[in-house]
Design a protein around this motif. Structure first.
Motif, PDB file in Angstrom:
ATOM      1  N   ARG A 488       0.860  -1.068   0.183  1.00  0.00           N
ATOM      2  CA  ARG A 488       0.065  -0.064   0.047  1.00  0.00           C
ATOM      3  C   ARG A 488       0.920   1.238  -0.053  1.00  0.00           C
ATOM      4  NH1 ARG A 488      -4.759  -1.134  -1.916  1.00  0.00           N
ATOM      5  NH2 ARG A 488      -5.412   0.897  -1.097  1.00  0.00           N
ATOM      6  N   THR A 489       1.973   1.602  -0.754  1.00  0.00           N
ATOM      7  CA  THR A 489       2.809   2.221  -1.061  1.00  0.00           C
ATOM      8  C   THR A 489       3.126   2.820  -2.430  1.00  0.00           C
ATOM      9  OG1 THR A 489       4.596   3.416  -0.254  1.00  0.00           O
ATOM     10  CG2 THR A 489       4.652   1.175  -0.584  1.00  0.00           C
ATOM     11  N   ALA A 490       3.453   3.529  -2.818  1.00  0.00           N
ATOM     12  CA  ALA A 490       3.922   4.118  -4.086  1.00  0.00           C
ATOM     13  C   ALA A 490       5.363   4.315  -4.088  1.00  0.00           C
ATOM     14  CB  ALA A 490       3.082   5.243  -4.840  1.00  0.00           C
ATOM     15  N   GLN A 491       6.443   4.096  -5.266  1.00  0.00           N
ATOM     16  CA  GLN A 491       7.533   4.663  -5.488  1.00  0.00           C
ATOM     17  C   GLN A 491       7.501   5.554  -6.545  1.00  0.00           C
ATOM     18  OE1 GLN A 491       9.880   3.305  -3.494  1.00  0.00           O
ATOM     19  NE2 GLN A 491      11.434   4.520  -4.378  1.00  0.00           N
ATOM     20  N   VAL A 492       8.094   6.801  -6.198  1.00  0.00           N
ATOM     21  CA  VAL A 492       7.932   7.856  -7.131  1.00  0.00           C
ATOM     22  C   VAL A 492       9.118   8.255  -7.584  1.00  0.00           C
ATOM     23  CG1 VAL A 492       6.835  10.188  -7.479  1.00  0.00           C
ATOM     24  CG2 VAL A 492       5.607   8.785  -5.901  1.00  0.00           C
ATOM     25  N   ASP A 493       9.323   8.441  -8.836  1.00  0.00           N
ATOM     26  CA  ASP A 493      10.190   9.207  -9.465  1.00  0.00           C
ATOM     27  C   ASP A 493       9.877  10.454 -10.004  1.00  0.00           C
ATOM     28  OD1 ASP A 493      11.708   6.597  -9.442  1.00  0.00           O
ATOM     29  OD2 ASP A 493      11.115   5.989 -11.335  1.00  0.00           O
ATOM     30  N   GLN A 507      15.088  11.711  -9.122  1.00  0.00           N
ATOM     31  CA  GLN A 507      15.147  11.139  -7.543  1.00  0.00           C
ATOM     32  C   GLN A 507      14.057  10.332  -7.479  1.00  0.00           C
ATOM     33  OE1 GLN A 507      16.376  14.181  -4.636  1.00  0.00           O
ATOM     34  NE2 GLN A 507      16.247  15.594  -6.453  1.00  0.00           N
ATOM     35  N   GLN A 508      14.259   9.541  -6.282  1.00  0.00           N
ATOM     36  CA  GLN A 508      13.059   8.505  -5.992  1.00  0.00           C
ATOM     37  C   GLN A 508      12.694   8.686  -4.493  1.00  0.00           C
ATOM     38  OE1 GLN A 508      13.979   4.571  -6.579  1.00  0.00           O
ATOM     39  NE2 GLN A 508      13.358   4.470  -8.575  1.00  0.00           N
ATOM     40  N   ARG A 509      11.496   8.528  -4.119  1.00  0.00           N
ATOM     41  CA  ARG A 509      11.070   8.555  -2.700  1.00  0.00           C
ATOM     42  C   ARG A 509       9.678   7.799  -2.382  1.00  0.00           C
ATOM     43  NH1 ARG A 509       9.275  14.201  -0.686  1.00  0.00           N
ATOM     44  NH2 ARG A 509       8.352  13.093   0.941  1.00  0.00           N
ATOM     45  N   SER A 514      -1.708   6.827  -4.018  1.00  0.00           N
ATOM     46  CA  SER A 514      -1.635   6.704  -5.302  1.00  0.00           C
ATOM     47  C   SER A 514      -2.086   7.623  -6.436  1.00  0.00           C
ATOM     48  CB  SER A 514      -2.214   5.225  -5.895  1.00  0.00           C
ATOM     49  OG  SER A 514      -3.714   5.119  -5.524  1.00  0.00           O
ATOM     50  N   ASP A 515      -2.265   8.643  -5.723  1.00  0.00           N
ATOM     51  CA  ASP A 515      -3.329  10.076  -6.482  1.00  0.00           C
ATOM     52  C   ASP A 515      -2.101  10.892  -7.207  1.00  0.00           C
ATOM     53  OD1 ASP A 515      -1.893  10.843  -4.259  1.00  0.00           O
ATOM     54  OD2 ASP A 515      -3.787  12.174  -3.390  1.00  0.00           O
ATOM     55  N   LEU A 516      -0.986  10.557  -7.356  1.00  0.00           N
ATOM     56  CA  LEU A 516       0.066  11.467  -8.160  1.00  0.00           C
ATOM     57  C   LEU A 516      -0.069  11.101  -9.660  1.00  0.00           C
ATOM     58  CD1 LEU A 516       3.131  11.202  -5.832  1.00  0.00           C
ATOM     59  CD2 LEU A 516       1.425  13.043  -5.853  1.00  0.00           C
ATOM     60  N   GLU A 517       0.083  12.339 -10.434  1.00  0.00           N
ATOM     61  CA  GLU A 517      -0.313  12.107 -11.844  1.00  0.00           C
ATOM     62  C   GLU A 517       1.309  12.276 -12.392  1.00  0.00           C
ATOM     63  OE1 GLU A 517      -2.914  15.049 -13.196  1.00  0.00           O
ATOM     64  OE2 GLU A 517      -4.702  14.287 -12.411  1.00  0.00           O
TER      65      GLU A 517
END
Length: 525
Positions: A488-493, A507-509, A514-517
């Motif tokens: 239940r987590t997202a890996q965002v670049d 970068q990553q965090r 999951s609401d990022l576009e």
């Protein structure tokens, strides 16, 4: 009392049960007598307010409460009432344990030794606490004793002098036990504070700074003649920083630690100049190590240059146009430079207004200026929002009662008030006038252009200085999002668009939703 002495007690009964103002006055020792008398006469005739040497309390303290001048001074009480601006306040006893002293100077004096012996530890007294927050080393007056490990001090313990002079001007002395100081034990001339394991670094630092403040000294003088009672100290309200302030304080402490590390490295390098057996090796080492240290200092010094800060720390849309303007100025391209100044100002207003709109939407706050833009856009046409629209949004946000109710530390509060000072508002108005004149083909004459550039550049600098909060909230563009259903987590670049260079590494965090576009821009709060 001896029987030859006669005593008498006088009881005063108020004529009215209604509270009467209390007037407190301190007669100074080294002041002009006429000035003191004049101030006293003025205070006697006052119903409220403050004089040079005294003040009037509209309602007297409760029975049994201290009549200390410092404790009830209007300036002091006003500062106590504003402590919540820093964050929540909690009693000291909820943050720190106050262990009992390991030894008592009188009842345990037979346990003290003048010389160190096997299994003894040094006993710290109030005189061992330095004003710089450290502990003095052992000397001829130090005392030693056998103390069980569970009653010894620990690294990180805070020590306060239990006794202090109410007449001394200095604040309370607070020292921290370092690992190199151990083993140690404290006698009863010291109050020990042991932090709760859940207390974070910034919260602990704020507590230490607060204990060393004049406000706490006034509180201590007001409640005690010359001693800090742990039972009273435990009820002292300690401010705890909010999230934004905690991040800033943590950064300041990291900066202090880094600069101290560089200083020690420089001193060690200087001290080792002639330690190598080979002069050639020593020369090469000094040149190489010194070059790296000088580059660090040069890079840090650049941050004192405002132009460099804008180019490297402000959001990319603003920093890029600022750098472009600087290039035109350096080349003497007056017309291009003047236009770049106005464009940079408009981009600054646009960016700030869009940030306010985004934050206000999340906060459920509405801005009427948006309705006018929406109606104009719905009618079609080629003209989008402009300088005046962005300025109107920021003006409404600064004057809105709903926005004023946002708490201090909320980014919306900072953004909405960026240009609300008279200086920034005047600079904004002048730049708006120049932008309107240019839009209506009222160009600046070539003879007047250098002075117009100088004045417009000064106004733009004023706006950017007031908008320094932008450097604390990075602008990022999301390039990809990978959602893990099980965790239940997202890996965002993402790319952080800070400074005038658009070529930045990714970068990553992790992110909890999951609401990022992908492709959208976000502010990192």
């Amino acid at each position: 009392m001896h029987e030859l002495f006669d005593t008498a007690a006088v009881f005063w009964r108020p004529r009215s049960l209604a509270g009467q103002p209390l007037k407190l006055f301190r007669f100074p020792r080294h002041e002009d007598e006429k000035a003191v008398e004049s101030d006293f006469r003025g205070l006697v005739g006052r119903a409220n307010g403050t004089g040079k040497f005294g003040y009037v309390l509209p309602s007297p303290p409760e029975p049994g409460e201290s009549l200390s001048m410092e404790l009830h001074h209007p300036v002091t009480t006003a500062r106590w009432s504003k402590l919540n601006v820093w964050g929540a306040t909690v009693p000291l006893k909820d943050l720190f344990e106050i262990p009992a002293p390991a030894l008592h100077l009188h009842s345990d004096r037979h346990l003290l030794r003048d010389q160190r012996q096997d299994e003894t530890v040094r006993v710290v007294a109030g005189r061992d606490l330095r004003h710089d927050g450290t502990l003095a080393g052992p000397d001829d007056s130090s005392r030693w004793a056998m103390v069980p490990p569970d009653r010894q001090l620990r690294a990180g313990d805070l020590l306060l002098r239990r006794r202090f002079s109410p007449h001394a001007r200095g604040n309370l002395v607070v020292a921290e036990v370092a690992a190199d100081d151990l083993p140690l034990a404290a006698d009863d001339s010291v109050v020990t504070l042991r932090a709760d394991g859940r207390l974070g670094g910034p919260q602990r630092l704020v507590a230490v700074l607060f204990l060393r403040s004049p406000l706490v000294r006034a509180w201590a003088v007001g409640l005690s003649v010359a001693s800090l009672a742990p039972s009273v100290l435990g009820d002292l309200p300690i401010p705890q920083p909010d999230a934004a302030l905690a991040v800033t304080i943590e950064g300041l402490e990291a900066a202090r630690s880094q600069l101290e590390s560089w200083r020690c490295e420089s001193e060690a390098l200087l001290a080792s100049v002639f330690e190598d057996e080979s002069a050639i090796t020593a020369r090469r080492r000094i040149l190489e190590s010194g070059r790296q240290l000088r580059m660090r200092v040069d890079a840090a010094t650049l941050l004192d240059d405002f132009s460099h800060r804008v180019r490297t720390r402000y959001p990319h849309p603003i920093a890029y146009r600022w750098s472009e303007m600087q290039v035109h100025l350096s080349r003497g391209a007056h017309e291009a430079a003047y236009e770049a100044i106005l464009e940079t100002a408009e981009v600054l207003l646009c960016y700030t207004a869009l940030a306010v709109l985004s934050l206000s939407r999340d906060a459920g706050l509405r801005l009427g200026a948006v309705d006018g833009i929406r109606r104009r856009l719905s009618r079609g046409g080629s003209n989008g929002p402009g300088f005046g629209d962005w300025a109107a949004i920021l003006k409404e946000a600064a004057e809105s009662k709903a926005f004023r109710r946002t708490p201090d530390g909320d980014p919306l509060n900072d953004f909405s008030r960026i240009f609300s000072t008279p200086e920034a508002a005047s600079a904004l108005q002048r730049l708006a006038g120049r932008r309107n004149a240019k839009s209506h083909l009222r160009r600046v004459d070539a003879i007047d252009l250098p002075s117009a550039i100088e004045e417009a550049h000064a106004d733009l600098t004023t706006l950017l200085e007031h908008a320094s909060v932008l450097a604390d909230l990075p602008l990022v563009q999301v390039t990809s999002v990978r959602w893990d259903t099980l965790q239940r987590t997202a890996q965002v670049d993402y790319q952080e668009l800070t400074g005038d260079n658009a070529l930045v590494p990714g970068q990553q965090r992790p992110y909890a939703n999951s609401d990022l576009e992908v492709g959208s821009l976000y502010l990192v709060l």
